[in-house]
Design a protein around this motif. Structure first.
Motif, PDB file in Angstrom:
ATOM      1  N   THR A 233       1.770   9.487 -13.454  1.00 23.71           N
ATOM      2  CA  THR A 233       0.955  10.699 -13.418  1.00 23.71           C
ATOM      3  C   THR A 233      -0.124  10.563 -12.342  1.00 23.71           C
ATOM      4  N   VAL A 234      -0.533  11.705 -11.820  1.00 27.98           N
ATOM      5  CA  VAL A 234      -1.489  11.722 -10.715  1.00 27.98           C
ATOM      6  C   VAL A 234      -2.789  11.008 -11.075  1.00 27.98           C
ATOM      7  N   ASP A 235      -3.274  11.192 -12.316  1.00 29.28           N
ATOM      8  CA  ASP A 235      -4.573  10.615 -12.662  1.00 29.28           C
ATOM      9  C   ASP A 235      -4.542   9.098 -12.836  1.00 29.28           C
ATOM     10  N   SER A 236      -3.348   8.495 -12.804  1.00 28.40           N
ATOM     11  CA  SER A 236      -3.292   7.047 -12.966  1.00 28.40           C
ATOM     12  C   SER A 236      -2.904   6.293 -11.708  1.00 28.40           C
ATOM     13  N   CYS A 237      -2.345   6.980 -10.724  1.00 29.99           N
ATOM     14  CA  CYS A 237      -1.849   6.216  -9.569  1.00 29.99           C
ATOM     15  C   CYS A 237      -2.050   6.883  -8.211  1.00 29.99           C
ATOM     16  N   TYR A 238      -2.624   8.097  -8.177  1.00 28.07           N
ATOM     17  CA  TYR A 238      -2.571   8.821  -6.908  1.00 28.07           C
ATOM     18  C   TYR A 238      -3.483   8.235  -5.837  1.00 28.07           C
ATOM     19  N   GLN A 239      -4.537   7.534  -6.231  1.00 25.20           N
ATOM     20  CA  GLN A 239      -5.376   6.891  -5.219  1.00 25.20           C
ATOM     21  C   GLN A 239      -4.574   5.852  -4.437  1.00 25.20           C
ATOM     22  N   TRP A 240      -3.626   5.187  -5.122  1.00 22.09           N
ATOM     23  CA  TRP A 240      -2.756   4.223  -4.450  1.00 22.09           C
ATOM     24  C   TRP A 240      -1.698   4.922  -3.609  1.00 22.09           C
ATOM     25  N   GLU A 241      -1.218   6.068  -4.071  1.00 25.51           N
ATOM     26  CA  GLU A 241      -0.243   6.845  -3.298  1.00 25.51           C
ATOM     27  C   GLU A 241      -0.825   7.233  -1.942  1.00 25.51           C
ATOM     28  N   LEU A 242      -2.066   7.690  -1.944  1.00 30.22           N
ATOM     29  CA  LEU A 242      -2.703   8.099  -0.692  1.00 30.22           C
ATOM     30  C   LEU A 242      -2.976   6.903   0.213  1.00 30.22           C
ATOM     31  N   LEU A 243      -3.323   5.759  -0.376  1.00 31.85           N
ATOM     32  CA  LEU A 243      -3.541   4.565   0.443  1.00 31.85           C
ATOM     33  C   LEU A 243      -2.226   4.111   1.072  1.00 31.85           C
ATOM     34  N   ALA A 244      -1.136   4.224   0.328  1.00 32.78           N
ATOM     35  CA  ALA A 244       0.184   3.899   0.891  1.00 32.78           C
ATOM     36  C   ALA A 244       0.522   4.838   2.049  1.00 32.78           C
ATOM     37  N   ASP A 340     -10.894  -0.599   9.585  1.00 31.40           N
ATOM     38  CA  ASP A 340     -11.690   0.603   9.883  1.00 31.40           C
ATOM     39  C   ASP A 340     -10.786   1.817  10.092  1.00 31.40           C
ATOM     40  N   ASP A 341      -9.727   1.643  10.871  1.00 30.92           N
ATOM     41  CA  ASP A 341      -8.793   2.742  11.131  1.00 30.92           C
ATOM     42  C   ASP A 341      -8.108   3.177   9.834  1.00 30.92           C
ATOM     43  N   LEU A 342      -7.688   2.219   9.037  1.00 32.44           N
ATOM     44  CA  LEU A 342      -7.006   2.525   7.789  1.00 32.44           C
ATOM     45  C   LEU A 342      -7.863   3.405   6.889  1.00 32.44           C
ATOM     46  N   PHE A 343      -9.131   3.054   6.724  1.00 32.49           N
ATOM     47  CA  PHE A 343      -9.958   3.802   5.789  1.00 32.49           C
ATOM     48  C   PHE A 343     -10.489   5.109   6.380  1.00 32.49           C
ATOM     49  N   THR A 344     -10.469   5.246   7.689  1.00 35.74           N
ATOM     50  CA  THR A 344     -10.719   6.556   8.288  1.00 35.74           C
ATOM     51  C   THR A 344      -9.577   7.507   7.936  1.00 35.74           C
ATOM     52  N   ARG A 345      -8.353   7.018   8.063  1.00 31.85           N
ATOM     53  CA  ARG A 345      -7.183   7.817   7.699  1.00 31.85           C
ATOM     54  C   ARG A 345      -7.176   8.127   6.198  1.00 31.85           C
ATOM     55  N   TYR A 346      -7.517   7.128   5.406  1.00 35.34           N
ATOM     56  CA  TYR A 346      -7.528   7.307   3.951  1.00 35.34           C
ATOM     57  C   TYR A 346      -8.561   8.349   3.538  1.00 35.34           C
ATOM     58  N   ALA A 347      -9.744   8.311   4.145  1.00 30.85           N
ATOM     59  CA  ALA A 347     -10.787   9.291   3.820  1.00 30.85           C
ATOM     60  C   ALA A 347     -10.308  10.706   4.103  1.00 30.85           C
ATOM     61  N   GLN A 348      -9.583  10.894   5.208  1.00 30.27           N
ATOM     62  CA  GLN A 348      -9.057  12.218   5.546  1.00 30.27           C
ATOM     63  C   GLN A 348      -8.030  12.670   4.503  1.00 30.27           C
ATOM     64  N   LEU A 349      -7.143  11.779   4.112  1.00 26.86           N
ATOM     65  CA  LEU A 349      -6.123  12.122   3.114  1.00 26.86           C
ATOM     66  C   LEU A 349      -6.753  12.462   1.763  1.00 26.86           C
ATOM     67  N   VAL A 350      -7.751  11.677   1.359  1.00 25.67           N
ATOM     68  CA  VAL A 350      -8.427  11.942   0.089  1.00 25.67           C
ATOM     69  C   VAL A 350      -9.178  13.266   0.148  1.00 25.67           C
ATOM     70  N   GLY A 351      -9.870  13.519   1.273  1.00 29.18           N
ATOM     71  CA  GLY A 351     -10.581  14.779   1.428  1.00 29.18           C
ATOM     72  C   GLY A 351      -9.646  15.975   1.347  1.00 29.18           C
ATOM     73  N   ASP A 352      -8.487  15.870   2.001  1.00 31.37           N
ATOM     74  CA  ASP A 352      -7.501  16.952   1.942  1.00 31.37           C
ATOM     75  C   ASP A 352      -7.003  17.148   0.511  1.00 31.37           C
ATOM     76  N   HIS A 353      -6.756  16.050  -0.187  1.00 34.93           N
ATOM     77  CA  HIS A 353      -6.275  16.137  -1.569  1.00 34.93           C
ATOM     78  C   HIS A 353      -7.312  16.804  -2.473  1.00 34.93           C
ATOM     79  N   LEU A 354      -8.571  16.384  -2.339  1.00 32.84           N
ATOM     80  CA  LEU A 354      -9.616  16.928  -3.207  1.00 32.84           C
ATOM     81  C   LEU A 354      -9.948  18.384  -2.894  1.00 32.84           C
ATOM     82  N   SER A 355      -9.574  18.843  -1.701  1.00 31.58           N
ATOM     83  CA  SER A 355      -9.816  20.258  -1.381  1.00 31.58           C
ATOM     84  C   SER A 355      -8.898  21.181  -2.180  1.00 31.58           C
TER      85      SER A 355
END
Length: 373
Positions: A233-244, A340-355
């Motif tokens: 379910t999204v609430d248990s694993c999606y933070q890892w999905e976006l990091l992948a 640094d590059d990885l977490f810049t990309r991750y921040a963008q993906l998380v921001g898009d998801h939370l929108s």
């Protein structure tokens, strides 16, 4: 990956440190406080002999949350003793984490902590002895019958090792290609391997604590978890999905080898309520007093009211929080140059998801009582 060697929160007090990026963990501690306060009050109001009590904070990490937990425990001990006119006991406080934890960051804070304790509680409050106990809590850490209260927050979802069986054969072909945790696309054997590893680890944790705690002692444990039986379910694993996804975008750009992503699996598992109940009942040393689930914002609800930058800012806060927790493991697998590059990309993906989504962490808080013999 040897988890004991590489799993630690980001050290120091810099901008990417755990000390500066642990708001989510602070929120989790706060929602568990009523259960923690109740457990300590019950201990101090009991008929247990309490001239000296043992208190352990397992997975204490470092930074502002560590001593805030101990301060809360001591406040409840002091308040209860005053209310029932009981002499204040000596307090033996043990701070535990893996050997790689930043214990020095804790030690330098202790003089001010002791001074505040003396000013607030006075000399009539029993002496408090704080010490560090490094090591894995998936084994024995303390002498038999030495602990009265055990606290653990935001740490038992970390496994003792990456689950076995995530490679398909002797050649090392990965079952969980392109992913770093369970996901909708993971085959059943991956989900089963993670569930089995958590079951084994949590059973060992309970068995170890049962030998160390006095009968009638209490534990309050907080986990990242899930409400559903489904671990994908999204609430248990999606933070890892976006990091992948962030890692795989770097594979596409030729910055990371795909085989390195395929061979990396997080030593993490978010259990459901049923799994916790079953394991407590099967191990048999503890009575389950309470079990509650709370929703926690991915960014800890820490938005600045004057910040108008929106969801990208939330994505950046989430990325800093996750980075402070997992960077040691990622550096071990991929090196430090990509972080640094990885977490810049991750921040963008998380921001898009939370929108478009209001995904929250599910935090499970469990209160247990050690059975008598």
């Amino acid at each position: 990956m040897e988890v004991v060697q590489v799993l630690h929160m980001n050290k120091g007090a810099g901008e990417t440190s755990y000390s500066k990026n642990s708001l989510v963990q602070s929120k989790i501690i706060n929602v568990a406080k009523p259960m923690m306060d109740e457990a300590i009050d019950e201990i101090m109001s009991s008929n247990l002999p309490l001239s000296s009590i043992g208190i352990a904070d397992l997975g204490c990490s470092s930074g502002p949350n560590t001593l805030s937990v101990i301060s809360e425990v001591l406040d409840v001990v002091y308040t209860t003793c005053c209310r029932i006119d009981r002499p204040s006991p000596e307090l033996r406080v043990f701070l535990n984490d893996l050997f790689t934890n930043d214990f020095n960051n804790i030690f330098v804070s202790l003089p001010a902590f002791y001074e505040n304790l003396r000013k607030e509680k006075g000399t009539e409050f029993g002496p408090c002895f704080i010490s560090a106990i490094p090591g894995s809590f998936y084994s024995r850490l303390f002498p038999r019958n030495s602990l009265h209260f055990v606290h653990s927050s935001s740490i038992l979802h970390w496994l003792s090792q990456v689950p076995l069986g995530l490679s398909s054969d002797s050649s090392g072909t990965a079952w969980n290609k392109g992913k770093i945790y369970v996901s909708k696309s993971s085959p059943p054997r991956v989900l089963e391997a993670y569930a089995k590893q958590f079951k084994n680890d949590f059973s060992l944790f309970l068995k170890s604590r049962s030998e160390e705690m006095v009968a009638g002692g209490r534990m309050v444990l907080s986990f990242m978890g899930r409400k559903s039986l489904d671990p994908t379910t999204v609430d248990s694993c999606y933070q890892w999905e976006l990091l992948a996804r962030a890692l795989m975008s770097m594979v596409s750009d030729g910055l990371i080898e795909e085989e390195k992503v395929d061979s990396f699996n997080a030593p993490y598992y978010a259990p459901c309520v049923e799994e916790l109940r079953m394991e407590v009942e099967e191990e048999g040393s503890f009575i389950m007093d309470r079990l509650e689930a709370f929703e926690i914002d991915w960014d800890g609800g820490g938005a600045d009211p004057d910040d108008t930058s929106g969801n990208l800012a939330s994505g950046e806060r989430v990325a800093k929080t996750i980075r402070a927790v997992v960077v040691s493991m990622l550096e071990s697998q991929f090196g430090s140059d990509i972080i640094d590059d990885l977490f810049t990309r991750y921040a963008q993906l998380v921001g898009d998801h939370l929108s478009n989504n209001k995904t929250k962490y599910i935090n499970l808080v469990l209160s247990l009582i050690k059975q008598g013999h």
